[in-house]
Scaffold this motif. Structure first.
Motif, PDB file in Angstrom:
ATOM      1  N   UNK A 269       0.850  -1.194   0.000  1.00 56.54           N
ATOM      2  CA  UNK A 269       0.000   0.000   0.000  1.00 56.54           C
ATOM      3  C   UNK A 269       0.882   1.239   0.000  1.00 56.54           C
ATOM      4  N   UNK A 270       0.426   2.284  -0.667  1.00 53.69           N
ATOM      5  CA  UNK A 270       1.175   3.532  -0.644  1.00 53.69           C
ATOM      6  C   UNK A 270       0.210   4.716  -0.733  1.00 53.69           C
ATOM      7  N   UNK A 271       0.768   5.893  -0.736  1.00 49.41           N
ATOM      8  CA  UNK A 271      -0.031   7.105  -0.794  1.00 49.41           C
ATOM      9  C   UNK A 271       0.368   7.910  -2.026  1.00 49.41           C
ATOM     10  N   UNK A 272       0.459   7.194  -3.158  1.00 45.15           N
ATOM     11  CA  UNK A 272       0.905   7.827  -4.396  1.00 45.15           C
ATOM     12  C   UNK A 272      -0.043   7.561  -5.555  1.00 45.15           C
ATOM     13  N   UNK A 273      -1.296   7.219  -5.243  1.00 42.67           N
ATOM     14  CA  UNK A 273      -2.278   7.003  -6.304  1.00 42.67           C
ATOM     15  C   UNK A 273      -2.652   8.352  -6.936  1.00 42.67           C
ATOM     16  N   UNK A 274      -3.430   8.283  -7.997  1.00 51.22           N
ATOM     17  CA  UNK A 274      -3.803   9.477  -8.754  1.00 51.22           C
ATOM     18  C   UNK A 274      -4.337  10.576  -7.843  1.00 51.22           C
ATOM     19  N   UNK A 275      -5.282  10.225  -6.970  1.00 51.33           N
ATOM     20  CA  UNK A 275      -5.894  11.254  -6.116  1.00 51.33           C
ATOM     21  C   UNK A 275      -4.886  11.827  -5.118  1.00 51.33           C
ATOM     22  N   UNK A 276      -3.957  10.988  -4.640  1.00 49.07           N
ATOM     23  CA  UNK A 276      -2.931  11.492  -3.731  1.00 49.07           C
ATOM     24  C   UNK A 276      -2.029  12.507  -4.438  1.00 49.07           C
ATOM     25  N   UNK A 277      -1.639  12.169  -5.687  1.00 47.28           N
ATOM     26  CA  UNK A 277      -0.754  13.062  -6.446  1.00 47.28           C
ATOM     27  C   UNK A 277      -1.398  14.420  -6.690  1.00 47.28           C
ATOM     28  N   UNK A 278      -2.688  14.411  -7.021  1.00 45.40           N
ATOM     29  CA  UNK A 278      -3.388  15.674  -7.290  1.00 45.40           C
ATOM     30  C   UNK A 278      -3.512  16.516  -6.019  1.00 45.40           C
ATOM     31  N   UNK A 279      -3.780  15.870  -4.904  1.00 47.03           N
ATOM     32  CA  UNK A 279      -3.850  16.604  -3.629  1.00 47.03           C
ATOM     33  C   UNK A 279      -2.480  17.176  -3.282  1.00 47.03           C
ATOM     34  N   UNK A 280      -1.421  16.403  -3.539  1.00 48.58           N
ATOM     35  CA  UNK A 280      -0.058  16.892  -3.272  1.00 48.58           C
ATOM     36  C   UNK A 280       0.297  18.093  -4.144  1.00 48.58           C
ATOM     37  N   UNK A 282      -1.701  20.466  -4.704  1.00 44.87           N
ATOM     38  CA  UNK A 282      -2.381  21.630  -4.160  1.00 44.87           C
ATOM     39  C   UNK A 282      -3.878  21.671  -4.391  1.00 44.87           C
ATOM     40  N   UNK A 283      -4.426  20.677  -5.085  1.00 42.12           N
ATOM     41  CA  UNK A 283      -5.870  20.646  -5.284  1.00 42.12           C
ATOM     42  C   UNK A 283      -6.563  20.255  -3.985  1.00 42.12           C
ATOM     43  N   UNK A 284      -7.752  20.822  -3.740  1.00 39.49           N
ATOM     44  CA  UNK A 284      -8.513  20.443  -2.560  1.00 39.49           C
ATOM     45  C   UNK A 284      -9.134  19.069  -2.777  1.00 39.49           C
ATOM     46  N   UNK A 285      -9.685  18.526  -1.713  1.00 39.32           N
ATOM     47  CA  UNK A 285     -10.357  17.220  -1.764  1.00 39.32           C
ATOM     48  C   UNK A 285     -11.433  17.224  -2.852  1.00 39.32           C
ATOM     49  N   UNK A 286     -12.313  18.215  -2.793  1.00 37.09           N
ATOM     50  CA  UNK A 286     -13.431  18.273  -3.750  1.00 37.09           C
ATOM     51  C   UNK A 286     -12.933  18.537  -5.165  1.00 37.09           C
ATOM     52  N   UNK A 287     -11.956  19.413  -5.322  1.00 35.82           N
ATOM     53  CA  UNK A 287     -11.407  19.708  -6.650  1.00 35.82           C
ATOM     54  C   UNK A 287     -10.779  18.457  -7.269  1.00 35.82           C
ATOM     55  N   UNK A 288     -10.091  17.688  -6.440  1.00 37.93           N
ATOM     56  CA  UNK A 288      -9.456  16.457  -6.927  1.00 37.93           C
ATOM     57  C   UNK A 288     -10.492  15.479  -7.444  1.00 37.93           C
ATOM     58  N   UNK A 289     -11.558  15.295  -6.682  1.00 39.73           N
ATOM     59  CA  UNK A 289     -12.627  14.366  -7.082  1.00 39.73           C
ATOM     60  C   UNK A 289     -13.272  14.843  -8.380  1.00 39.73           C
ATOM     61  N   UNK A 290     -13.580  16.126  -8.458  1.00 40.69           N
ATOM     62  CA  UNK A 290     -14.228  16.657  -9.662  1.00 40.69           C
ATOM     63  C   UNK A 290     -13.307  16.575 -10.876  1.00 40.69           C
TER      64      UNK A 290
END
Length: 352
Positions: A269-280, A282-290
């Motif tokens: 397991x890691x914290x480097x999936x697509x959503x993790x990269x986008x949050x890193x 600077x995108x917010x949680x909601x922006x990343x999902x959208x």
């Protein structure tokens, strides 16, 4: 009737989800915060049970009077196996082996009992077909299990897996209607309604998680419906479900590449999936999902365009998609920050 089924499933899901949330707390199916999680409080999971119950009840209402209802039993039994495995994992946190065996069992049910197999494909530029023979069953099972796990891996933010799955199902339903396949369209719309109702409680900030119960079920249904709609066709057409599921498949593929490059176990397991990269980035949680919703929608639209394209048009579209995916992956560091072969070759890498 199709819209009616969607609405019934949607309303049932809205009604059932709060009760499933209470049940999850009673059964101990909760998600506790840790260094890999983005939430900061204990959350009920197993919300996928509400999606399944809404699907099952609506399916029974609209399908039981069909003449070929008995032929659909393998789909339901396989789904039930997946739900039981998902619930057991949400409650007891199963090891990888029993989860995998449960997924294979569900796939075997729909393949051996339901007769769902990809037996051959027609090759582009050739008149002969490629017969899979004894490999048809393993290939079909591999597809189902792979898509189940791809959806499960992308379930890392509020509403992410549910939204991406819904977009994939909308694409499948659209193409099924174009082809006149009312059964695939009906099942897809029922699951869409069930998932949209659940998303009312699961979109950020979530009140409940779907857990493995929901992710495994959605992966199973999407995998099966994509095969029902596109089996035994040309090589070009067989690529359509891969494009439809471009987001979860790409995330899974590059997760494997990332672990090989970083010399980690494939199952780590890691914290480097697509959503993790986008949050890193600077995108917010909601922006990343959208943003990921938008990517999934682009893949869905590309799949529809692809299905109507000529042979050469389809090849050009696939080549373009692969280049865009690779550049995007390198830009956001999905493998790692040093993995930029295409950008380096094209001299697009930013100077320090």
């Amino acid at each position: 009737m199709l819209i009616g089924a969607l609405l019934v499933a949607f309303l049932l899901s809205i009604f059932l989800t709060p009760f499933v949330g209470k049940l999850a707390f009673k059964l101990g199916a909760t998600d506790k915060p840790n260094e890999r999680k983005v939430h900061s409080k204990i959350m009920p999971r197993m919300g996928g049970l509400a999606i399944f119950l809404s699907f099952f009840i609506t399916f029974m209402i609209f399908m039981i009077f069909m003449d070929d209802f008995g032929e659909q039993l393998p789909l339901l039994v396989g789904a039930l196996v997946i739900i039981l495995i998902g619930m057991a994992d949400d409650i007891f946190e199963l090891r990888a082996a029993p989860k995998f065996l449960g997924q294979v069992l569900a796939a075997l049910i729909i393949v051996l009992w339901g007769g769902l197999e990809v037996e051959f494909i027609n090759l582009p530029f050739f008149t002969d077909t490629l017969e899979f023979g004894v490999f048809s069953i393993p290939i079909t099972i591999l597809w189902i299990v792979s898509i189940i796990n791809a959806i499960n891996l992308i379930d890392g933010l509020d509403g992410l897996a549910g939204g991406v799955s819904t977009i994939a199902l909308v694409t499948i339903a659209t193409m099924a209607l174009i082809k006149g396949d009312l059964f695939v369209a009906m099942v897809a719309l029922i699951v869409i309604g069930s998932t949209l109702g659940f998303l009312k409680y699961n979109f950020h900030p979530a009140k409940i998680f779907m857990g493995d119960t929901g992710a495994l079920f959605l992966g199973y249904i999407i995998a099966v419906l994509s095969l029902l709609g596109f089996k035994n066709v040309t090589m070009i057409s067989l690529i359509v479900p891969i494009i439809i599921l471009g987001v979860p498949i790409s995330d899974t593929f590059f997760a494997i590449i990332r672990r090989v490059v970083n010399k980690q176990p494939i199952s780590a397991a890691d914290k480097s999936h697509l959503h993790h990269c986008l949050i890193n980035l600077g995108f917010t949680h909601k922006q990343t999902v959208l943003l990921i919703y938008a990517l999934a929608a682009c893949f869905g639209l590309a799949a529809i365009i692809f299905s109507f394209a000529t042979m050469w048009g389809a090849l050009i579209l696939v080549t373009g998609l692969l280049l865009i995916i690779e550049i995007f992956v390198e830009k956001i560091g999905l493998v790692n920050s040093n993995y930029q072969p295409l950008l380096k070759m094209l001299n697009f890498k930013n100077k320090p």
